[in-house]
Design an enzyme around this catalytic site. Sequence first.
Site, short mmCIF file in Angstrom:
data_model
loop_
_atom_site.label_atom_id
_atom_site.label_comp_id
_atom_site.label_asym_id
_atom_site.label_seq_id
_atom_site.Cartn_x
_atom_site.Cartn_y
_atom_site.Cartn_z
N CYS A 1 -1.34 3.71 -6.31
CA CYS A 1 -2.16 3.09 -5.27
C CYS A 1 -2.43 1.68 -5.77
CB CYS A 1 -3.47 3.86 -5.12
SG CYS A 1 -4.73 2.98 -4.17
N CYS B 1 0.86 -1.18 0.00
CA CYS B 1 0.00 0.00 0.00
C CYS B 1 0.90 1.23 0.00
CB CYS B 1 -0.85 -0.04 1.27
SG CYS B 1 -1.86 1.40 1.57
N1 DGL Z 1 -4.05 0.57 -1.71
C1 DGL Z 1 -3.58 1.70 -1.02
C2 DGL Z 1 -2.42 2.41 -1.69
O1 DGL Z 1 -1.65 1.79 -2.40
C3 DGL Z 1 -4.47 2.65 -0.30
C4 DGL Z 1 -5.84 2.85 -0.53
C5 DGL Z 1 -6.57 3.52 0.60
O2 DGL Z 1 -6.88 2.81 1.55
O3 DGL Z 1 -6.85 4.72 0.50
O4 DGL Z 1 -2.23 3.59 -1.48
#
Ligand code: DGL
Length: 255
Positions: free
Chosen positions: A174, A72
């Site tokens: 993301c 993430c």
């Molecule tokens: N999947 C996550 C990222 O790569 C975050 C998404 C979120 O929870 O806002 O930033």
Amino acid sequence: MDEYIAVFDSGIGGLTVLAACMRQLPEEKFLYFGDNGRAPYGGQTAEEICRFTSEGFARLAAYPLKGAVIACNTATAAAAAAIRARYPFPVVGLEPAVRPALASCAGKVLVLATRATLASARFAALARGKEDRILPREPAGLVGAIEANALVPERIGLAHYLPAEDCGAVVLGCTHYVFLRREISAFYGVPAFDGNEGAARRLASLLGEKGSLGHSAAQTNKCSKNWKKSAKKRVIFLGEAKNTNKCVYFARFLT
Ligand code: DGL
């Protein structure tokens, strides 16, 4: 006793990273924790994101771990330093793939990421000196839409979320957006870049350096072609959303 590789995300986004890691390390066993109930993280403060990530890691660290991936970008920017300081094993994070995108074209690079990622010191460092070529944008609401349409994200009307921009490349900053790599690339008519494969390679190389891998690189190449065969047995899903995450992973990556 088996030692696992932990993969953490705010929700389903990290499943795209899990697939890259399982392909890269076809002999290893994995744990996946998605904090789906508290996603999206992107609108939270860095302190909250750091707390949520630490709590997720505490759940994962109940198992014997040899390495971990913060799958993430948002959690990496807010919490990677704290997680690395707390645990003895290698921890790989995810960052917007700004450099390869800049190198791929002469034009502007659109960086799609959450508000927290774009506001982070880490992102400022990645963009430093290239600000005139980078268009940082948050597609507000897109993470929530992907969580809500986990099995069919390609049905999401992207025009509602994506800013209209002219660019030579787009960065999927993301891990949730990686589910829509093809669609986002087609929307802008340019190549899309993400850090998933790079993170998987980095994990393999750190574990290799520590002598924590149970097999050679040559064996890895041989088995990575068949990585799906054993994959269902090589991953344990944890947390309240374990059934959702398992179901999405199997449907999207293992069929
Ligand atoms: N999947 C996550 C990222 O790569 C975050 C998404 C979120 O929870 O806002 O930033």
